[in-house]
Design a protein around this motif. Structure first.
Motif, PDB file in Angstrom:
ATOM      1  N   ARG A   1     148.932  12.227  31.848  1.00  0.00           N
ATOM      2  CA  ARG A   1     150.362  11.995  32.089  1.00  0.00           C
ATOM      3  C   ARG A   1     150.600  11.301  33.427  1.00  0.00           C
ATOM      4  O   ARG A   1     151.476  10.442  33.547  1.00  0.00           O
TER       5      ARG A   1
ATOM      6  N   PRO B   1     149.143   6.838  34.709  1.00  0.00           N
ATOM      7  CA  PRO B   1     149.912   5.593  34.681  1.00  0.00           C
ATOM      8  C   PRO B   1     150.857   5.442  35.871  1.00  0.00           C
ATOM      9  O   PRO B   1     151.034   4.336  36.395  1.00  0.00           O
ATOM     10  N   THR B   2     151.441   6.558  36.341  1.00  0.00           N
ATOM     11  CA  THR B   2     152.329   6.498  37.510  1.00  0.00           C
ATOM     12  C   THR B   2     151.584   5.966  38.726  1.00  0.00           C
ATOM     13  O   THR B   2     152.130   5.193  39.524  1.00  0.00           O
TER      14      THR B   2
ATOM     15  N   ASN C   1     150.024   2.091  37.947  1.00  0.00           N
ATOM     16  CA  ASN C   1     151.043   1.035  37.937  1.00  0.00           C
ATOM     17  C   ASN C   1     151.282   0.438  39.321  1.00  0.00           C
ATOM     18  O   ASN C   1     151.793  -0.676  39.438  1.00  0.00           O
TER      19      ASN C   1
ATOM     20  N   PRO D   1     145.640   4.230  24.023  1.00  0.00           N
ATOM     21  CA  PRO D   1     146.877   4.141  24.812  1.00  0.00           C
ATOM     22  C   PRO D   1     146.581   3.584  26.197  1.00  0.00           C
ATOM     23  O   PRO D   1     145.566   3.928  26.804  1.00  0.00           O
ATOM     24  N   PRO D   2     147.433   2.719  26.711  1.00  0.00           N
ATOM     25  CA  PRO D   2     147.146   2.086  28.009  1.00  0.00           C
ATOM     26  C   PRO D   2     147.186   3.094  29.154  1.00  0.00           C
ATOM     27  O   PRO D   2     147.979   4.037  29.148  1.00  0.00           O
TER      28      PRO D   2
ATOM     29  N   ARG E   1     147.670   1.844  32.170  1.00  0.00           N
ATOM     30  CA  ARG E   1     148.720   1.224  32.981  1.00  0.00           C
ATOM     31  C   ARG E   1     149.857   0.888  32.028  1.00  0.00           C
ATOM     32  O   ARG E   1     149.644   0.232  31.003  1.00  0.00           O
ATOM     33  N   THR E   2     151.087   1.303  32.353  1.00  0.00           N
ATOM     34  CA  THR E   2     152.199   1.163  31.413  1.00  0.00           C
ATOM     35  C   THR E   2     153.179   0.064  31.791  1.00  0.00           C
ATOM     36  O   THR E   2     154.139  -0.176  31.057  1.00  0.00           O
ATOM     37  N   THR E   3     152.975  -0.607  32.912  1.00  0.00           N
ATOM     38  CA  THR E   3     153.796  -1.767  33.256  1.00  0.00           C
ATOM     39  C   THR E   3     152.934  -3.015  33.157  1.00  0.00           C
ATOM     40  O   THR E   3     151.725  -2.967  33.376  1.00  0.00           O
TER      41      THR E   3
END
Length: 418
Positions: free
Chosen positions: A25, A28-29, A32, A44-45, A47-49
């Protein structure tokens, strides 16, 4: 070298599973915020941006395994994931280029809420890695006694395993590395005011390059090391250089030194001393330096706030490369000198970018001779550990996360205030 644990075993308990779920969870924060393109094909990535075009690229091959490692030990898991092949730099991307954004933003990119979790997730440094007299010998042997033949594959002819000093504006290549190493050695000898009349104590022999250079000036040198492999080759090299009679090479801990010397020189030895023993290290220099004498240490340095934040936690490089090692800050050195010695810090000369180039050249030399490395008994995991160590160190110096300096320390004359 310590074996890498199987990632599947790390997630075998309910607590480990919960840590992995939390890491999935939160990652990615964090990721990014770094200027790196992270690709996880078929998963699932992480990195989400969307990354900016042209960034260095990481390919994550086994994201679940990598997450388990990071959840188990954040400061160790990333490096062990690279060793195990969970992730790699993409084709056409240099590993140091991938790691540089992390070194550059490591302190600022971690959200404050996650920094507050450091005491919960960081692993303590194992007690057996303390740099007691016996512990120091074990820790030094674990790295420097790997094989003289190994180090000869990627070091220059001087066998100097510390930063070279390149001239500003001149080419920084393998062909110029030897001259840059001799320039570093001469700079240290000059700062220590070593001449043909000098008696010199060197703490940390390496493979004898500085002792030989000092003896060629006419100095009498006592040099100490805990590495049997280094001592053996240093003696051979001193004999071949025709200066054996001027150099006394001892297998000895710095805490066992006797005698007084006009100069003390120690090149990148303090990093292996351990914070607990910094006072004794500098008191040893102070106690064995003649009144009016000069000492020069070459030290890798880090930011003082970063040192304070990480001093008690167990890192990948301590586990796999330098057991017992810790990099000081300049303020920490100054505090130790003020509280525990009569020595005065009278000159600081920094050259961190020279270290970045030195490491780049070493890594290129290591990579060019992998067949010979394997012939020495190294497997792919060990090779990837060494590549990660050299690349991450290069990235640290390139971005200013790390620095290196020669520091002149002087023992005041008795009549200095008269």
């Amino acid at each position: 070298m310590v074996p890498v644990p199987d990632a599947q075993q790390l997630g075998a308990t309910p607590l480990a599973g919960a840590r992995a779920a939390l890491a999935r969870r939160l990652l990615p924060t964090v990721l990014n915020r770094f200027d790196v393109d992270i690709r996880t094909a078929g998963a699932p990535p992480l990195r989400t941006t969307a990354p900016a075009p042209g960034l260095p690229q990481i390919d994550v091959h086994r994201p679940d395994d990598l997450i388990r490692r990071i959840a188990d030990a954040p400061k160790i898991g990333i490096g062990e994931g690279y060793m195990a092949g969970d992730w790699s730099e993409a084709d056409g991307t240099d590993l140091a280029d991938v790691l540089a954004p992390f070194a550059e933003k490591l302190s600022s990119a971690i959200p404050p809420v996650l920094r507050r979790l450091r005491k919960v997730v960081d692993r303590p440094i194992p007690l057996h890695m303390r740099n007691s007299t016996a512990g120091s010998r074990r820790n030094i042997e674990a790295h420097y006694d790997l094989s003289n033949d190994l180090f000869a594959l990627f070091l220059d002819q001087t066998m100097s395993y510390s930063s070279a000093l390149f001239e500003h504006g001149r080419p920084r290549t393998r062909e110029t590395l030897r001259a840059a190493q001799l320039r570093k050695i001469d700079a240290a000898l000059d700062r220590a005011r070593i001449t043909e009349a000098s008696s010199v104590l060197e703490i940390g022999t390496g493979w004898g390059a500085l002792a030989i250079r000092a003896a060629q000036r006419g100095a009498k040198v006592t040099t100490i090391t805990l590495s049997k492999e280094q001592a053996k080759l240093a003696r051979d090299r001193a004999r071949d250089a025709g200066v054996s009679d001027s150099i006394d090479i001892r297998l000895q801990d710095y805490r066992e030194v006797t005698g007084l010397y006009d100069a003390v020189v120690s090149i990148e030895m303090i990093e292996a001393v351990g914070e607990e023993y910094w006072p004794i290290y500098f008191q040893t220099i102070d106690a064995h330096l003649n009144v009016g004498g000069t000492a020069v240490i070459q030290a890798i340095l880090m930011d003082d706030a970063r040192l304070r934040a990480t001093r008690a936690s167990y890192s990948w490089i301590q586990k796999h490369i330098f057991p017992g090692g810790i990099i000081p800050s300049l303020p920490a050195i100054e505090r130790t000198l003020d509280r525990h010695t009569t020595l005065e810090l009278t000159e600081i000369s920094k050259f961190g970018q020279s270290y970045a180039d030195t490491l780049r050249i070493w890594r290129a030399g290591f990579d060019a001779r992998l067949d010979e490395v394997r012939a020495l008994g190294w497997d792919d995991q060990m090779i990837r550990a060494w590549q990660f160590y050299l690349a991450y160190s290069e990235a640290g110096f390139r971005t200013g996360y790390l620095d290196v300096a020669q520091l002149r320390l002087e023992r005041p004359r008795a009549d200095a205030d008269v």
